[in-house]
Design an enzyme around this catalytic site. Structure first.
Site, PDB file in Angstrom:
ATOM      1  CD  GLU A  24      15.424 -33.716 -37.130  1.00 57.75           C
ATOM      2  OE1 GLU A  24      16.394 -33.397 -36.405  1.00 57.75           O
ATOM      3  OE2 GLU A  24      14.427 -34.328 -36.707  1.00 57.75           O
TER       4      GLU A  24
ATOM      5  CE  LYS B 298      23.599 -29.752 -39.399  1.00 60.43           C
ATOM      6  NZ  LYS B 298      23.768 -28.344 -38.956  1.00 60.43           N
TER       7      LYS B 298
ATOM      8  NE  ARG C 236      21.841 -30.519 -30.426  1.00 60.12           N
ATOM      9  CZ  ARG C 236      22.565 -31.610 -30.710  1.00 60.12           C
ATOM     10  NH1 ARG C 236      23.649 -31.524 -31.465  1.00 60.12           N
ATOM     11  NH2 ARG C 236      22.193 -32.789 -30.242  1.00 60.12           N
TER      12      ARG C 236
ATOM     13  NE  ARG D  19      28.205 -28.300 -30.759  1.00 62.03           N
ATOM     14  CZ  ARG D  19      27.769 -29.053 -31.757  1.00 62.03           C
ATOM     15  NH1 ARG D  19      26.881 -28.568 -32.604  1.00 62.03           N
ATOM     16  NH2 ARG D  19      28.217 -30.266 -31.934  1.00 62.03           N
TER      17      ARG D  19
ATOM     18  CD  GLU E 285      20.859 -26.492 -34.619  1.00 58.06           C
ATOM     19  OE1 GLU E 285      21.111 -25.335 -34.988  1.00 58.06           O
ATOM     20  OE2 GLU E 285      21.717 -27.387 -34.546  1.00 58.06           O
TER      21      GLU E 285
ATOM     22  NE  ARG F 140      31.552 -35.493 -35.028  1.00 57.28           N
ATOM     23  CZ  ARG F 140      31.022 -34.276 -34.977  1.00 57.28           C
ATOM     24  NH1 ARG F 140      29.980 -34.000 -35.728  1.00 57.28           N
ATOM     25  NH2 ARG F 140      31.515 -33.345 -34.193  1.00 57.28           N
TER      26      ARG F 140
ATOM     27  CE  LYS G 200      27.948 -33.091 -39.711  1.00 57.33           C
ATOM     28  NZ  LYS G 200      28.530 -32.100 -38.770  1.00 57.33           N
TER      29      LYS G 200
END
Length: 503
Positions: free
Chosen positions: A208, A210, A215, A230, A259, A368, A374
């Site tokens: 998808e 970025k 966020r 976020r 986002e 993470r 990403k």
């Protein structure tokens, strides 16, 4: 009954070792000694985030107190917690004098070491969040609970002190579930080396856009909509157009991850700073001038059913049912050719790159991991500003050359990995020169050293082995992309991530 000397001693021991196991042992030993009502404040103190949040006592106020330290320790964890609660609740007429009196009493009862700790705690110098992962392990060890259970409870509650209190008093961690209008810590992505590598590692996958946006997490029930950043800060009143859009979605209850960003008239993304400027505004004219558009990419709850433990493939199907046209542009199970075409289209439309996600992965908030990657055409890192040097020539009088640090995943101070003055516009130079002194922790004629709180996004051409910096690695051709007011130092990239780019 725990004393603040116990806390200061433990904090010093944790800061004085690079061994993660030693840090966990020290924290767990202190947690075991805590009374039930001491657990939450103790965890807040040791991770640099008091349960009261900001208490209205800034750096200048604290350093101006000039109270002689107590000759002998007497402060308890409970007494400091009560004092901070009183400070946080002080407002209105006469609040300045009341707050000063409370601070005088608190610091007058503190020893020299306790005073230093309290100043660091209240000014945010300890609030890096870097100890968060270590503290989670310590809570699990002290409570003799599985680490995954503690992590999951924290993910869903969003509050580490409260999670620790439940774990250490024999509560049922599994009973902490997703609760509407209580934000969940967001899942994070790791940098991918290339699109080809990400597609090979994550099979089956979704790909998808970025986006260069902010966020958001959205919660909806029949009579209420709330929207969070976020960092779990509520911004509902600042984004009425998003609230209206969510109200109209064809579902009764939902929790969405996504986002938001502002678009120019030609449909391209506007600068990130313009999107972020909306989060502090409730002025109708500003809303009309800069409308935000949401793009949702995950669904954690839909119409009474929690989806957080389902694989992404199932969550993606629920997402499409819930948000329709507001789903982020992307593909499920793409061919290599289709994935490359989508990545090229994302860049052509002015976006940062693409996200590649493992369709079998569950939502692992706050971590993470490699399940989300990403992929951008240029490597970027989110680093902590440790200081800035005064400029020369045209930049004389401006704070320019930045000292950059990566987060220590084991809870130590940030590890310096380089310096840069490249990419700084005149506007950023002016902003830095005005803003940086507020974070000053020391300095000399050449440099202003800063508390590690500001996060800046840095583009690099790579990294190299270096003996110049303590982490053994240095950035190559680093330049400033933008500051990240939506991120805390706890979300900066780690020294392990930086070292991982050596290959």
């Amino acid at each position: 009954m725990l004393t603040m000397t116990d806390v200061v001693t433990a904090s010093a021991e944790v800061g004085g070792t690079r061994s993660r196991l030693a840090k966990v042992d020290t924290l767990a030993a202190l947690l075991r000694r805590a009374a039930p009502d001491e657990i939450a404040p103790l965890v807040g103190f040791l991770t640099g985030s008091p349960v009261q949040g900001r208490v209205g006592a800034g750096w200048r106020t604290l350093v101006a107190l000039d109270r002689p330290p107590a000759a002998a320790p007497s402060l308890t964890v409970g007494a400091v917690d009560q004092a901070l609660t009183a400070l946080a609740e002080t407002s209105g007429k006469g609040s300045t004098a009341t707050r000063r009196a409370l601070l005088d009493d608190l610091f007058g009862a503190a020893t020299t070491a306790e005073q230093r700790f309290l100043i660091a705690l209240l000014t945010g110098e300890l609030r890096q969040g870097a100890l968060e992962g270590v503290m989670l392990d310590a809570v699990a060890k002290a409570a003799e609970a599985p680490v995954p259970a503690v992590r999951r409870a924290f993910m869903l509650s969003g509050r580490l002190p409260a999670t620790a209190a439940i774990a250490l008093t024999g509560g049922d961690l599994s009973a902490i579930g997703l609760q509407l209008h209580r934000p969940v810590r967001p899942m994070l992505a790791a940098p991918g080396s290339s699109l080809a590598d990400a597609l090979t590692q994550l099979t089956p996958c979704a790909i998808e856009y970025k986006l260069d946006g902010a966020r958001i997490q959205v919660h909806k029930t029949p009579d209420r909509v709330t929207i969070y950043t976020r960092t779990l800060r509520e911004i509902t009143d600042s984004v009425p157009e998003l609230v209206s859009l969510v109200r109209a979605l064809p579902c009764s209850t939902v929790v969405l991850d996504g986002e938001t960003l502002a678009l120019s008239d030609d449909g391209r993304p506007r600068p990130f700073q313009e999107t972020m400027s909306r989060f502090g505004s409730t002025v109708e004219e500003q809303v009309k001038a800069l409308l935000l558009r949401p793009y949702f990419f995950d669904c954690l709850h839909l119409d009474g059913k929690d989806l957080i433990d389902l694989p992404l493939r199932d969550r993606a199907a629920a997402l499409r049912r819930a948000v329709g046209e507001h789903v982020i542009p992307g593909l499920v199970d793409p061919s290599v050719e289709d994935a490359e075409e989508l990545a090229a289209r994302a860049l052509a439309e002015g976006h940062e790159g693409v996200m590649v996600k493992d369709l079998t992965s569950v939502y692992a908030a706050g971590r993470r991991g490699k399940a989300w990657q990403k992929v951008k055409p240029v490597h970027t890192l989110d680093l902590v500003v440790l200081g800035a040097e005064w400029g020369h020539g045209r930049r004389t009088g401006s704070l320019s050359n930045l000292h950059l640090g990566a987060r220590d995943p084991d809870g130590g101070p940030p590890v310096m990995v380089g310096k840069t003055f490249k990419g700084l516009t005149d506007e950023l130079l002016r902003w830095q020169t005005e803003e940086f002194p507020r974070y000053r922790s020391g300095g000399d004629d050449w440099t202003v050293y800063m508390r590690p709180e500001l996060v800046v996004e840095i583009a690099i051409d790579g990294v190299q082995v270096s003996t110049r910096y303590p982490g053994g690695v240095a950035l190559r051709f680093a330049r400033v992309v933008r500051y990240r007011p939506d991120k805390t130092a706890a979300e900066a990239d780690t020294i392990d991530t930086v070292r991982g780019l050596l290959a």
